[in-house]
Enzyme design. Structure first.
Site, short mmCIF file in Angstrom:
data_model
loop_
_atom_site.label_atom_id
_atom_site.label_comp_id
_atom_site.label_asym_id
_atom_site.label_seq_id
_atom_site.Cartn_x
_atom_site.Cartn_y
_atom_site.Cartn_z
CG HIS A 179 3.39 19.29 1.38
ND1 HIS A 179 2.19 19.95 1.50
CD2 HIS A 179 4.36 20.21 1.62
CE1 HIS A 179 2.42 21.22 1.78
NE2 HIS A 179 3.74 21.41 1.87
CB SER A 300 -1.14 -12.51 5.60
OG SER A 300 -2.13 -13.04 4.74
CE LYS A 306 0.59 -8.38 3.52
NZ LYS A 306 0.80 -7.01 3.04
CD GLU A 313 -1.28 -2.39 10.01
OE1 GLU A 313 -2.10 -2.23 9.10
OE2 GLU A 313 -0.73 -3.48 10.24
#
Ligand code: ARG
Length: 482
Positions: A179, A300, A306, A313
């Site tokens: 979980h 970024s 970043k 992804e």
């Protein structure tokens, strides 16, 4: 509307229509009086997608020409002419000199029509007893066979990189999750070997699908089979098929093999996605479990600090294409009567998309995992959270002869007490623990230590480093035999 105006419109319309019509397709136009509308042409053409089949199409045609020669449908001289022409076309396509024509619909007719220019009359005999229906199914099987071999190699390479990391971290402890909550201590090596297992099943599924796909449709012709004495066994051997299709109607209608490959690739896709989801989480500053190399990150355009895990992804996001492609194929096939229907032409866009995603993603993920740095300190530090050895404490009480359900309840109370104090159970004094059960004494520390917890799980499939080492050795042997 005045008479003159109406006439003008009519002239204009006729002009436009004349422009939209074209010459009749030379390969099937015998019964046609007029050419297709230009929109029909582009609508029915699949050349942009199926030209990928050119190499297997040519290989199939050379083998088929040889079978025609054996059946005495063409002479040895004609066979040589056809073969030479096809070899020439192959090199033209490879060196980008071949001109693909949309009007010739697909890869098969583009190549056949180019051959007519090189081999004259002999070329016109190549399609004897063959239909594009058995041709395209043969081509697609051969093509997917090559592409899936590439996937299998890429899976193996990815597994090798996973095993290397697992070996390095055979005893690095980390929290295991259920979980997404800290559950029990495991080793990082054990977690990585879970990825190996998922990929191993994907590998086996693809091998199964490949074997079932290895049935030669050629010789089924349009749907009824061929009247020429084509040696189908010769063709199967030459083109690398294990067996012959036993029913010509089924052979030209069936796309189970495409669906099966797409299905295997979608399961593989969701595995890649789940692995990448973990990598995305783990590389975040909240987790800090792994550090990814610059090679697989991007920045970024606004936030200078970043460093984003975009490759992971995009593998995660891209896997949805494999699922969508499987759904596309299933719905494409669902209501089709036997035998061939033109709808089948649209299978390629789906399956090619899945194959391309898979092969690129596997290669990139292997690179990502190869260079991934693991933050052992943070992994270890997190094992001091989440009352991680609560289950071990229950096991301790069981060893002291308390029934498990009772032990579960007792430890639950100890956990609640520790949390009210804002500490972990291993930080409690023995005297505090004894308030919950007199069975507890000094030796409990052996159970509360995460490292000891790990070492105790030595059953097959467990996380003990000694066990993981055995599994790694087995995996290495499996892979070495490929
Ligand atoms: N381009 C077609 C396909 O990929 C080839 C078969 C065409 N057959 C036909 N009867 N029109 O399915």
């Amino acid at each position: 509307m005045g008479k003159e105006e109406a006439l003008q419109i009519l002239v204009l319309r006729n002009l436009l229509m004349a422009k939209n019509k074209d010459t009749v397709n030379p390969l099937w136009g015998g019964r046609f009086e007029e050419g297709n509308d230009s929109l029909t042409k582009s609508y029915t053409s699949s050349i942009d997608i199926d030209k990928a089949l050119y190499e297997v199409d040519i290989k199939g045609s050379i083998a088929y020409a040889e079978a025609l020669k054996q059946a005495k449908v063409i002479s040895p001289k004609e066979f040589q002419k056809i073969k030479k022409g096809l070899v020439k076309i192959l090199s033209e396509i490879k060196s980008d000199k071949f001109e693909w024509e949309e009007g010739l619909e697909d890869v098969h007719m583009n190549i056949e029509s180019a051959l007519a220019k090189k081999a004259g009359n002999a070329a016109k005999k190549l399609h004897t007893g063959r239909s594009r229906n058995d041709q395209v199914s043969t081509d697609l099987r051969m093509y997917l066979n090559i592409k899936i071999d590439e996937s299998l190699k890429n899976i193996t390479y990815l597994q090798k990189n996973i095993i290397k990391q697992a070996e390095k971290h055979i005893a690095s402890i980390m929290p295991g999750f259920t979980h997404l909550q800290i559950a029990q201590p495991v080793t990082f090596g054990h977690h990585l070997m879970a990825w190996y297992e998922m990929l191993e099943r994907d590998y086996m599924r693809l091998i199964d699908a490949k074997n079932r796909m290895s049935v030669l449709p050629l010789g089924s012709a349009a749907l009824a089979g061929s009247r020429y004495k084509i040696n189908r066994s010769f063709l199967a051997k030459k083109l690398g098929f294990q067996s012959l299709s036993r029913n010509s109607i089924d052979a030209v209608s069936d796309r189970d093999f495409v669906i099966e490959i797409a299905s295997s690739l979608s399961i593989l896709g969701i595995h890649l996605s789940r692995i990448c989801e973990e990598i995305v989480l783990w590389s975040s500053s909240q987790f800090e479990y792994v550090h990814l190399s610059d090679e697989v990150c991007t920045g970024s355009s606004i936030m200078p600090q970043k460093r984003n895990p975009d490759v992971a992804e995009l593998i995660r996001g891209g896997s949805s294409k494999t699922v969508a492609n499987l759904m596309g194929l299933l719905s494409l096939m669902k209501n089709l009567p036997l035998s061939y229907n033109r709808d089948l032409q649209q299978d390629k866009e789906f399956i090619f998309g899945s194959v391309d995603y898979t092969n690129d993603s596997l290669a990139l993920l292997a690179l990502l995992i190869k260079d991934m740095k693991v933050n052992i300190k943070k992994l270890e530090a997190d094992c001091k959270l989440g009352q991680i050895t609560a289950t071990d404490l229950a096991d301790y009480l069981v060893d002291k002869s308390m029934p498990f359900r009772k032990a579960h309840e007792t430890v639950g109370k100890i956990v609640a007490f520790a949390e009210s104090k804002g500490v972990q159970i291993f930080e409690l004094e023995i005297s505090e623990l004894r308030k919950f059960s007199k069975l507890i004494s000094e030796d409990v520390n052996y159970y509360l230590d995460p490292v000891k917890s790990i070492n105790s799980r030595t059953l097959v499939g467990g996380t003990a480093p000694s066990r993981v080492k055995k599994e790694i050795n087995t995996a290495k042997k499996v892979i070495a035999n490929r």
